[in-house]
Design a protein around this motif. Structure first.
Motif, PDB file in Angstrom:
ATOM      1  N   GLY A 102       0.822  -1.202   0.000  1.00  0.00           N
ATOM      2  CA  GLY A 102       0.000   0.000   0.000  1.00  0.00           C
ATOM      3  C   GLY A 102       0.857   1.254   0.000  1.00  0.00           C
ATOM      4  O   GLY A 102       2.059   1.222   0.276  1.00  0.00           O
ATOM      5  N   VAL A 103       0.223   2.358  -0.323  1.00  0.00           N
ATOM      6  CA  VAL A 103       0.911   3.658  -0.377  1.00  0.00           C
ATOM      7  C   VAL A 103       0.244   4.595   0.629  1.00  0.00           C
ATOM      8  O   VAL A 103      -0.977   4.811   0.576  1.00  0.00           O
ATOM      9  CB  VAL A 103       0.862   4.270  -1.783  1.00  0.00           C
ATOM     10  CG1 VAL A 103       1.502   5.662  -1.766  1.00  0.00           C
ATOM     11  CG2 VAL A 103       1.564   3.373  -2.778  1.00  0.00           C
ATOM     12  N   VAL A 104       1.069   5.123   1.518  1.00  0.00           N
ATOM     13  CA  VAL A 104       0.599   6.111   2.497  1.00  0.00           C
ATOM     14  C   VAL A 104       1.118   7.486   2.071  1.00  0.00           C
ATOM     15  O   VAL A 104       2.330   7.683   1.936  1.00  0.00           O
ATOM     16  CB  VAL A 104       1.076   5.774   3.919  1.00  0.00           C
ATOM     17  CG1 VAL A 104       0.597   6.844   4.898  1.00  0.00           C
ATOM     18  CG2 VAL A 104       0.585   4.401   4.335  1.00  0.00           C
ATOM     19  N   THR A 105       0.198   8.380   1.857  1.00  0.00           N
ATOM     20  CA  THR A 105       0.570   9.759   1.500  1.00  0.00           C
ATOM     21  C   THR A 105       0.365  10.646   2.726  1.00  0.00           C
ATOM     22  O   THR A 105      -0.728  10.668   3.308  1.00  0.00           O
ATOM     23  CB  THR A 105      -0.285  10.269   0.334  1.00  0.00           C
ATOM     24  OG1 THR A 105      -0.113   9.392  -0.784  1.00  0.00           O
ATOM     25  CG2 THR A 105       0.122  11.686  -0.040  1.00  0.00           C
ATOM     26  N   PRO A 110       4.775  -1.295  10.467  1.00  0.00           N
ATOM     27  CA  PRO A 110       4.866  -1.244   9.006  1.00  0.00           C
ATOM     28  C   PRO A 110       6.303  -1.433   8.533  1.00  0.00           C
ATOM     29  O   PRO A 110       7.256  -1.014   9.188  1.00  0.00           O
ATOM     30  CB  PRO A 110       4.345   0.150   8.675  1.00  0.00           C
ATOM     31  CG  PRO A 110       4.588   0.950   9.905  1.00  0.00           C
ATOM     32  CD  PRO A 110       4.417  -0.006  11.056  1.00  0.00           C
ATOM     33  N   LEU A 111       6.405  -2.105   7.381  1.00  0.00           N
ATOM     34  CA  LEU A 111       7.701  -2.284   6.733  1.00  0.00           C
ATOM     35  C   LEU A 111       7.739  -1.366   5.522  1.00  0.00           C
ATOM     36  O   LEU A 111       6.913  -1.470   4.614  1.00  0.00           O
ATOM     37  CB  LEU A 111       7.895  -3.743   6.319  1.00  0.00           C
ATOM     38  CG  LEU A 111       7.833  -4.775   7.454  1.00  0.00           C
ATOM     39  CD1 LEU A 111       8.019  -6.182   6.891  1.00  0.00           C
ATOM     40  CD2 LEU A 111       8.874  -4.480   8.514  1.00  0.00           C
ATOM     41  N   LEU A 112       8.705  -0.432   5.517  1.00  0.00           N
ATOM     42  CA  LEU A 112       8.779   0.557   4.454  1.00  0.00           C
ATOM     43  C   LEU A 112       9.540  -0.013   3.269  1.00  0.00           C
ATOM     44  O   LEU A 112      10.649  -0.557   3.427  1.00  0.00           O
ATOM     45  CB  LEU A 112       9.473   1.829   4.942  1.00  0.00           C
ATOM     46  CG  LEU A 112       8.597   2.866   5.653  1.00  0.00           C
ATOM     47  CD1 LEU A 112       8.058   2.308   6.966  1.00  0.00           C
ATOM     48  CD2 LEU A 112       9.377   4.146   5.891  1.00  0.00           C
ATOM     49  N   GLU A 113       8.939   0.126   2.108  1.00  0.00           N
ATOM     50  CA  GLU A 113       9.596  -0.310   0.882  1.00  0.00           C
ATOM     51  C   GLU A 113      10.112   0.870   0.066  1.00  0.00           C
ATOM     52  O   GLU A 113      11.082   0.738  -0.671  1.00  0.00           O
ATOM     53  CB  GLU A 113       8.626  -1.142   0.032  1.00  0.00           C
ATOM     54  CG  GLU A 113       8.362  -2.524   0.592  1.00  0.00           C
ATOM     55  CD  GLU A 113       7.756  -3.441  -0.450  1.00  0.00           C
ATOM     56  OE1 GLU A 113       7.423  -2.943  -1.548  1.00  0.00           O
ATOM     57  OE2 GLU A 113       7.632  -4.633  -0.172  1.00  0.00           O
ATOM     58  N   SER A 114       9.446   2.024   0.188  1.00  0.00           N
ATOM     59  CA  SER A 114       9.881   3.192  -0.588  1.00  0.00           C
ATOM     60  C   SER A 114       9.550   4.455   0.197  1.00  0.00           C
ATOM     61  O   SER A 114       8.663   4.463   1.060  1.00  0.00           O
ATOM     62  CB  SER A 114       9.206   3.216  -1.960  1.00  0.00           C
ATOM     63  OG  SER A 114       7.798   3.358  -1.815  1.00  0.00           O
ATOM     64  N   LEU A 115      10.292   5.531  -0.131  1.00  0.00           N
ATOM     65  CA  LEU A 115      10.090   6.815   0.551  1.00  0.00           C
ATOM     66  C   LEU A 115      10.454   7.933  -0.415  1.00  0.00           C
ATOM     67  O   LEU A 115      11.536   7.917  -1.026  1.00  0.00           O
ATOM     68  CB  LEU A 115      10.956   6.907   1.813  1.00  0.00           C
ATOM     69  CG  LEU A 115      10.916   8.234   2.565  1.00  0.00           C
ATOM     70  CD1 LEU A 115       9.512   8.527   3.065  1.00  0.00           C
ATOM     71  CD2 LEU A 115      11.908   8.209   3.731  1.00  0.00           C
ATOM     72  N   ILE A 155       4.929   7.151   0.914  1.00  0.00           N
ATOM     73  CA  ILE A 155       5.606   6.052   1.595  1.00  0.00           C
ATOM     74  C   ILE A 155       4.963   4.738   1.148  1.00  0.00           C
ATOM     75  O   ILE A 155       3.735   4.551   1.280  1.00  0.00           O
ATOM     76  CB  ILE A 155       5.490   6.188   3.123  1.00  0.00           C
ATOM     77  CG1 ILE A 155       5.979   7.574   3.569  1.00  0.00           C
ATOM     78  CG2 ILE A 155       6.266   5.093   3.831  1.00  0.00           C
ATOM     79  CD1 ILE A 155       5.680   7.886   5.007  1.00  0.00           C
ATOM     80  N   GLY A 156       5.771   3.858   0.589  1.00  0.00           N
ATOM     81  CA  GLY A 156       5.285   2.532   0.237  1.00  0.00           C
ATOM     82  C   GLY A 156       5.509   1.568   1.384  1.00  0.00           C
ATOM     83  O   GLY A 156       6.626   1.458   1.904  1.00  0.00           O
ATOM     84  N   VAL A 157       4.448   0.859   1.786  1.00  0.00           N
ATOM     85  CA  VAL A 157       4.530  -0.045   2.931  1.00  0.00           C
ATOM     86  C   VAL A 157       3.998  -1.425   2.534  1.00  0.00           C
ATOM     87  O   VAL A 157       3.165  -1.565   1.629  1.00  0.00           O
ATOM     88  CB  VAL A 157       3.719   0.498   4.122  1.00  0.00           C
ATOM     89  CG1 VAL A 157       4.304   1.800   4.614  1.00  0.00           C
ATOM     90  CG2 VAL A 157       2.256   0.697   3.749  1.00  0.00           C
TER      91      VAL A 157
END
Length: 675
Positions: A29-32, A150-155, A164-166
């Motif tokens: 998922g993407v958290v903005t 959460p595990l972050l994949e992108s920032l 933030i990709g989680v």
């Protein structure tokens, strides 16, 4: 063979498809996060913290902090970001503001250590200039309301929006975010996503900067880089470093100041102490506000202003200043300047022993200034319209007083005593001041300026009008003895009488000769101006006497005591130089020697007295001054070389006369009038 080939193909497909299917099954998922600072710019750097290590969160949070074991920061348990976090060197000094502006981080839970948290950092991709000027770092905690961290994949950070990709199924998990600090205050609560879908969520995160740059204006001041070292700033009672918390000073009244956030009530105080040779306009400024930050540009009000007082020419003593007080009883500190003016700082400050020196009071113009002087006590007021203004008011022209020193005057010389000085006005009036037994005068001089004052001395002598210079608030009479008149005149009128004593073998039977005498003389009196010699005067007298003279006729021949046959009218003319010595006031003595002649007034008496006699007449008199213009005179005078005619025999029918010399001793008293 064909069967074996299908087995191989099937195995290859399974090997290729199973990872893809496994990856496709992993949630994503993407958290903005919309970063919304309440004031100022959005963050330039973002560090997202999670309790779980992920593909992007590969660094421990503890690696971002300054190593401060054993320092003051460790004692207060503050975690401060290392400048390397935003690409700066360790020697770069940020604006600290007593620690209020330091990028501190607060751990999310009391039992969680920085080593237990993982972090991923990035910078704003829209910032073209990636230098370290004005960094704004936000440390943000991303959490799941329910479920594992959460595990972050992108920032990615783009213009205040963090993407933030989680690894999470956002359709079943609520994501929260909160600030842990940095250049922004840490939150005490988490913020949920406001809207979203199965694969994305949007969180609006309000931010409160720890410090914010504000444009500050100091009215009436031009700030240059050379002024930086003497600037002193305090925000909410905390000292600000002028090298790190103030922007460039470019010769204007404005400067950029990093201010810490105010809690309920904010205040900025600026002090610019004057330096030698400077003419300041204001030295203390302050402003207050009741919100976290001032609205717009912050214009400070003067709390210690300066102004110049230019005294009136000549009638004020250079190097002295009147006391000045602002309305409300605020006293001012005065400094005499080399050009004769006075510089004031109001209210007075700088005394380390003054317990009220730290009290700042608003003194914004216009404000009334009250001046006061002593000897005599006088007050006057003027309105100060702006800091640095030159004031020039003084007392009303009819109430100007000047001082005059008399220590150089010789006032007690007998015959040249000075009792008063008389100031002369153009309208014919005058004011008189006694100078005896005083060393200085306080003179009322209405309308005085740099023009000299007309004066005349009053004393034993007569004085000419003089001009006294006005300098430095004092009257300089100069060499007053030079105004004394060198030459005066007097008339002496006296009466008395005396006896004539014959000598040179005069007959013994002659009786005593007593005569009445009246004296009149006009004299020119010369007295030196120099006080050292002024007690001695010199006179040239011209005058004479009118009186009596007698002779012994033949009718008394043979008598045992012969008497004068008659007393005739007699005149004498004398030219007499004399010297006068003043002994003690009002007594003086005079010694003179006159030469001249004597004769009978009636020509018919010549046969009995002789026609003319050359005479010498020494005199000694005492004078007692009753007024400057009149004196009582007592004089003793001797007349020498006069002769008395005596009938000594009768030859037939005609008497025989002899002339016998005599000396007349005369005593006189009278008055002397001077002019």
């Amino acid at each position: 063979m064909i069967q074996q080939l299908w087995v191989v193909i099937t195995a290859l497909l399974v090997a290729l498809l199973i990872p893809s299917l496994a990856h496709a099954a992993k949630p994503y998922g993407v958290v903005t996060v919309d970063l919304r600072p309440e004031i100022g710019e959005v963050p330039t750097h973002l560090c997202v913290v999670s309790q779980g290590q992920g593909p992007r969160t590969r660094q421990r949070l503890s690696e971002l902090f300054l190593p401060h074991a054993g320092t003051e920061l460790a004692q207060v348990n503050d975690l401060v970001l290392d400048p390397a976090t935003w690409g700066s060197g360790s020697d770069e000094r940020p604006c600290e503001a007593g620690g209020a502006c330091l990028p501190r981080v607060e751990l999310p839970q009391a039992n969680v250590l920085a080593d237990d948290l993982w972090v991923a950092c990035t910078s704003d991709s829209l910032v073209a200039d990636r230098s370290t000027r004005d960094p704004r770092v936000l440390v943000m905690m991303l959490e799941h309301l329910e479920g594992s961290p959460p595990l972050l994949e992108s920032l990615k950070l783009t213009g205040g929006v963090a993407t933030i990709g989680v690894q999470a199924d956002l359709s079943r998990i609520v994501v929260t975010a909160r600030s842990l600090g940095g250049h922004y205050d840490a939150h005490t609560r988490a913020f949920r996503a406001e809207e979203g879908s199965d694969h994305s969520e949007l969180v609006a995160l309000p931010l409160a900067p720890r410090c914010h740059g504000v444009e500050v204006e100091l009215p009436g001041v031009r700030l240059r880089e050379s002024d930086r070292a003497r600037l002193q700033l305090r925000a909410h009672g905390v000292d600000l470093d002028v090298h790190t918390c103030i922007g460039p000073l470019q010769g204007s009244a404005r400067m950029h100041v990093e201010l810490p956030r105010a809690e309920g009530f904010g205040r900025l105080e600026v002090e610019l102490p004057p330096i030698a040779g400077e003419t300041p306009t204001a030295t203390r400024f302050a402003a207050s506000w009741d919100t976290a930050w001032p609205e717009g540009e912050l214009r400070l009000d003067p709390h210690q202003l300066a102004f110049i007082w230019a005294p009136p020419a000549c009638v004020w003593a250079i190097g002295t200043c009147p006391t000045a007080t602002l309305e409300g009883g605020l006293s001012c500190e005065a400094t005499p300047l080399a050009d004769g003016t006075c510089q004031y700082l109001c209210p007075a400050g700088g005394d380390p022993n003054d317990a009220h020196d730290d009290e700042w009071v608003d003194v914004s113009p216009p404000v009334a200034v009250s001046f006061q002087k002593t000897d005599p006590d006088q007050r006057w007021n003027e309105i100060l319209q702006r800091p640095g203004q030159v004031l020039s008011s003084y007392v009303d022209g009819d109430h100007i007083y000047l001082g005059a020193a008399l220590d150089g005057w010789s006032r007690d010389v007998p015959g040249s005593r000075i009792s008063h000085v008389e100031l002369l006005e153009n309208d014919g009036s005058s004011r008189r001041y006694a100078v005896a037994d005083v060393d200085a005068l306080r003179i009322l001089a209405p309308g005085a300026s740099c023009d000299p004052l007309r004066y005349r001395l009053v004393g034993d002598r007569r004085y000419q009008e003089g001009a006294a210079e006005i300098r430095d608030g004092a009257v300089d009479f100069g060499k007053v003895h030079e105004t004394a008149r060198l030459l005066t005149f007097n008339v002496t009128l006296a009466q008395g009488g005396g006896i004539a004593i014959m000598y040179a073998d005069a007959p013994d039977e002659l009786g005593r000769q007593v005569y009445f005498t009246a004296l009149g003389q006009l004299a020119a009196n010369f007295r030196p101006r120099d006080p050292r010699y002024a007690r001695v005067a010199y006179e040239l007298r011209l005058g004479g006497t009118l009186g009596q003279w007698g002779y012994f006729g033949p009718g008394s021949i043979g008598e045992p005591k012969r008497q004068l046959a008659a007393k005739l009218a007699w005149a004498r003319l004398l030219f007499e130089p004399a010297v006068i010595v003043d002994v003690i006031p009002p007594l003086s003595f005079s010694l003179g020697v006159g030469v001249g002649g004597s004769w009978p007034i009636n020509n018919g008496d010549v046969t009995n007295t002789g026609r003319f006699n050359w005479i010498i007449s020494p005199s000694l008199d005492a004078r007692v001054a009753l007024r400057r213009w009149v004196s009582l005179v007592v004089q003793g005078r001797v007349m020498l070389r006069e002769q008395t005619s005596v009938a000594v025999d009768i030859a037939g029918s005609d008497p025989v006369f002899g002339l016998f010399s005599n000396a007349s001793l005369i005593g006189l008293y009278g008055l002397q009038f001077s002019f």
